[in-house]
Design a protein around this motif. Structure first.
Motif, PDB file in Angstrom:
ATOM      1  N   ASN A 149       0.594  -1.263   0.188  1.00  0.00           N
ATOM      2  CA  ASN A 149      -0.113   0.062   0.094  1.00  0.00           C
ATOM      3  C   ASN A 149       0.822   1.265   0.042  1.00  0.00           C
ATOM      4  OD1 ASN A 149      -2.655  -1.378   0.440  1.00  0.00           O
ATOM      5  ND2 ASN A 149      -1.792  -1.995   2.369  1.00  0.00           N
ATOM      6  N   VAL A 150       2.229   1.129  -0.361  1.00  0.00           N
ATOM      7  CA  VAL A 150       3.098   2.214  -0.076  1.00  0.00           C
ATOM      8  C   VAL A 150       2.552   3.477  -1.015  1.00  0.00           C
ATOM      9  CG1 VAL A 150       4.760   1.202  -1.630  1.00  0.00           C
ATOM     10  CG2 VAL A 150       5.438   2.935   0.122  1.00  0.00           C
ATOM     11  N   ARG A 151       2.381   3.067  -2.024  1.00  0.00           N
ATOM     12  CA  ARG A 151       2.016   4.153  -3.390  1.00  0.00           C
ATOM     13  C   ARG A 151       0.627   4.877  -2.904  1.00  0.00           C
ATOM     14  NH1 ARG A 151       4.361   6.830  -7.570  1.00  0.00           N
ATOM     15  NH2 ARG A 151       2.919   7.651  -8.773  1.00  0.00           N
ATOM     16  N   ALA A 152      -0.356   4.142  -2.401  1.00  0.00           N
ATOM     17  CA  ALA A 152      -1.564   4.784  -2.032  1.00  0.00           C
ATOM     18  C   ALA A 152      -1.509   5.577  -0.876  1.00  0.00           C
ATOM     19  CB  ALA A 152      -2.621   3.603  -1.740  1.00  0.00           C
ATOM     20  N   TYR A 156      -1.896   9.912  -0.692  1.00  0.00           N
ATOM     21  CA  TYR A 156      -2.804  10.448   0.433  1.00  0.00           C
ATOM     22  C   TYR A 156      -2.065  11.200   1.239  1.00  0.00           C
ATOM     23  CZ  TYR A 156      -6.739  10.196   3.843  1.00  0.00           C
ATOM     24  OH  TYR A 156      -7.518  10.897   4.888  1.00  0.00           O
ATOM     25  N   LEU A 157      -0.965  10.861   1.664  1.00  0.00           N
ATOM     26  CA  LEU A 157      -0.038  11.823   2.650  1.00  0.00           C
ATOM     27  C   LEU A 157       0.548  13.018   1.585  1.00  0.00           C
ATOM     28  CD1 LEU A 157       1.498  12.301   5.280  1.00  0.00           C
ATOM     29  CD2 LEU A 157       3.352  10.999   4.339  1.00  0.00           C
ATOM     30  N   PHE A 158       0.930  12.735   0.449  1.00  0.00           N
ATOM     31  CA  PHE A 158       1.237  14.042  -0.554  1.00  0.00           C
ATOM     32  C   PHE A 158       0.171  14.920  -0.454  1.00  0.00           C
ATOM     33  CE2 PHE A 158       1.888  16.282  -4.209  1.00  0.00           C
ATOM     34  CZ  PHE A 158       3.251  16.361  -4.550  1.00  0.00           C
ATOM     35  N   ASP A 159      -1.204  14.474  -0.521  1.00  0.00           N
ATOM     36  CA  ASP A 159      -2.283  15.399  -0.756  1.00  0.00           C
ATOM     37  C   ASP A 159      -2.509  16.145   0.588  1.00  0.00           C
ATOM     38  OD1 ASP A 159      -2.714  14.765  -3.505  1.00  0.00           O
ATOM     39  OD2 ASP A 159      -4.499  13.091  -2.785  1.00  0.00           O
ATOM     40  N   ILE A 160      -2.239  15.705   1.560  1.00  0.00           N
ATOM     41  CA  ILE A 160      -2.244  16.304   2.986  1.00  0.00           C
ATOM     42  C   ILE A 160      -1.093  17.271   3.102  1.00  0.00           C
ATOM     43  CG2 ILE A 160      -2.122  16.043   5.597  1.00  0.00           C
ATOM     44  CD1 ILE A 160      -3.730  13.433   5.218  1.00  0.00           C
ATOM     45  N   ILE A 191       9.962   2.624   7.007  1.00  0.00           N
ATOM     46  CA  ILE A 191       8.613   3.176   6.222  1.00  0.00           C
ATOM     47  C   ILE A 191       9.017   4.653   6.097  1.00  0.00           C
ATOM     48  CG2 ILE A 191       6.297   3.735   7.018  1.00  0.00           C
ATOM     49  CD1 ILE A 191       6.306   1.508   8.867  1.00  0.00           C
ATOM     50  N   ARG A 192       9.527   5.607   6.791  1.00  0.00           N
ATOM     51  CA  ARG A 192       9.878   6.670   6.513  1.00  0.00           C
ATOM     52  C   ARG A 192      10.494   7.044   5.178  1.00  0.00           C
ATOM     53  NH1 ARG A 192      14.379   9.458   7.046  1.00  0.00           N
ATOM     54  NH2 ARG A 192      15.279   7.788   8.470  1.00  0.00           N
ATOM     55  N   LYS A 193      11.775   6.281   4.955  1.00  0.00           N
ATOM     56  CA  LYS A 193      12.589   6.310   3.696  1.00  0.00           C
ATOM     57  C   LYS A 193      11.703   5.828   2.630  1.00  0.00           C
ATOM     58  CE  LYS A 193      16.752   5.230   6.361  1.00  0.00           C
ATOM     59  NZ  LYS A 193      18.090   4.495   6.608  1.00  0.00           N
ATOM     60  N   GLN A 194      10.844   5.009   2.608  1.00  0.00           N
ATOM     61  CA  GLN A 194      10.027   4.521   1.528  1.00  0.00           C
ATOM     62  C   GLN A 194       9.284   5.516   1.375  1.00  0.00           C
ATOM     63  OE1 GLN A 194      10.636   1.938  -0.489  1.00  0.00           O
ATOM     64  NE2 GLN A 194      12.449   1.540   0.763  1.00  0.00           N
ATOM     65  N   LEU A 195       8.555   6.282   2.190  1.00  0.00           N
ATOM     66  CA  LEU A 195       7.365   7.263   2.150  1.00  0.00           C
ATOM     67  C   LEU A 195       8.257   8.368   1.381  1.00  0.00           C
ATOM     68  CD1 LEU A 195       5.133   7.104   5.175  1.00  0.00           C
ATOM     69  CD2 LEU A 195       4.475   6.273   2.873  1.00  0.00           C
ATOM     70  N   GLU A 196       9.506   8.762   1.800  1.00  0.00           N
ATOM     71  CA  GLU A 196      10.070  10.008   1.221  1.00  0.00           C
ATOM     72  C   GLU A 196      10.456   9.651  -0.233  1.00  0.00           C
ATOM     73  OE1 GLU A 196      12.402  11.883   5.020  1.00  0.00           O
ATOM     74  OE2 GLU A 196      13.321  10.315   3.981  1.00  0.00           O
ATOM     75  N   PHE A 227      13.724  14.643  -1.849  1.00  0.00           N
ATOM     76  CA  PHE A 227      12.637  14.808  -0.807  1.00  0.00           C
ATOM     77  C   PHE A 227      12.908  14.240   0.487  1.00  0.00           C
ATOM     78  CE2 PHE A 227       8.810  13.979   1.448  1.00  0.00           C
ATOM     79  CZ  PHE A 227       8.206  15.422   1.950  1.00  0.00           C
ATOM     80  N   SER A 228      12.870  14.943   1.663  1.00  0.00           N
ATOM     81  CA  SER A 228      12.526  14.411   2.837  1.00  0.00           C
ATOM     82  C   SER A 228      11.717  15.146   3.798  1.00  0.00           C
ATOM     83  CB  SER A 228      14.035  14.538   3.466  1.00  0.00           C
ATOM     84  OG  SER A 228      14.482  15.741   3.777  1.00  0.00           O
ATOM     85  N   PHE A 229      11.119  14.543   4.690  1.00  0.00           N
ATOM     86  CA  PHE A 229      10.181  15.251   5.643  1.00  0.00           C
ATOM     87  C   PHE A 229      10.631  16.333   6.237  1.00  0.00           C
ATOM     88  CE2 PHE A 229       8.238  10.685   5.414  1.00  0.00           C
ATOM     89  CZ  PHE A 229       7.260  11.402   4.683  1.00  0.00           C
ATOM     90  N   SER A 230      12.003  16.392   6.546  1.00  0.00           N
ATOM     91  CA  SER A 230      12.595  17.709   7.233  1.00  0.00           C
ATOM     92  C   SER A 230      12.309  18.721   6.208  1.00  0.00           C
ATOM     93  CB  SER A 230      14.004  17.498   7.513  1.00  0.00           C
ATOM     94  OG  SER A 230      14.810  17.079   6.232  1.00  0.00           O
TER      95      SER A 230
END
Length: 261
Positions: A149-152, A156-160, A191-196, A227-230
């Motif tokens: 579900n990483v793409r989905a 969703y997180l990108f939109d937020i 999980i953080r690295k994959q989401l980034e 990209f990184s969340f920082s």
């Protein structure tokens, strides 16, 4: 100031007041009342805006894909139990309460408004209904079923993270990796690295489209850098939880960091 100058100043002030009075008398009564009403209305609106700004927000939003465990977390926070949270909710769970772990404390504690927003794609816009009063957003990720579900989840997180309200108000976001009690659960760092990485792909693909083809209100990251969340203007942190076992310490810490007890 000597007596002569003071006398001249009094005369000038009296002349000014007389001229102002004559000017007011030339204004029709209807127009004068309308002007006074407008001034009063403007004052009241400014007062309301200031009061709203001063009011401390106490709403925490639980968001994420369906099946990530948001509803279990909601009941753990409220009742200290996962009951009723085993079925995916199709309507928001919306309640204001003192966290269950704090009910035994004798001092006065500020309640928290928790909203569990359904993760179904058609129901996600409900997040927008609560963003204006959100003190924090908890994006829940299933640490076990993460990779399929990483793409989905990333979309969703990108939109937020690109919503104007989230960026302008710098609403803090907690990426909560749930179900970590499972042996097959992925770590929060993985999980953080994959989401980034996935968000970086989304960012690259969406920048190639014209502004008419995308709905992003803000762009993410720094041009020319991965990209990184920082890089987000609002603070993004990562934590772990187990809604099933009730190990939600980091979630409660996030809530109380942004909704003071």
């Amino acid at each position: 100031m000597d007596t002569e100058k003071l006398g001249q100043l009094k005369i000038q002030m009296q002349q000014f007041l007389n001229e102002a009075q004559q000017f007011v008398q030339t204004i029709p009564t209807r127009d004068l009342l309308a002007a006074i009403s407008l001034v009063l209305l403007t004052f009241l609106m400014l007062l309301v805006v200031r009061l709203v700004k001063r009011r401390k927000l106490n709403t925490i939003l639980l968001t994420g894909l369906s099946g990530s465990g948001k509803t279990v977390l909601f009941y753990q926070l409220r009742d200290g139990s996962s009951h009723k949270g085993t079925v995916t909710s199709m309507e928001p769970n919306d309640d204001t309460f003192i966290l269950h772990s704090e009910t035994s404390k004798k001092r006065k504690i500020k309640p928290v408004h928790i909203v569990d927003v359904p993760g179904h794609s058609r129901l996600r816009p409900k997040v927008d209904e609560f963003l204006f009063r959100a003190a924090g957003i908890v994006f829940v990720v299933d640490a076990v079923e993460f990779l399929p579900n990483v793409r989905a989840a990333s979309e969703y997180l990108f939109d937020i993270l690109t919503k104007a309200t989230v960026v302008k108000k710098k609403i803090p976001v907690l990426l909560l990796c749930n179900k970590v009690e499972k042996v097959t659960a992925h770590s929060k760092d993985f999980i953080r690295k994959q989401l980034e990485k996935e968000i970086e792909k989304l960012r690259a693909s969406r920048t190639t489209l014209s502004s008419a083809d995308i709905n992003d209100e803000y762009t993410l990251g720094v041009p020319g850098e991965a990209f990184s969340f920082s890089q987000c203007l609002n603070k993004v942190t990562v934590a772990e939880a187990s809604g099933l076992t009730g190990d939600i310490t980091q979630l409660k810490q996030f809530i109380r960091e942004h909704v003071k007890a």
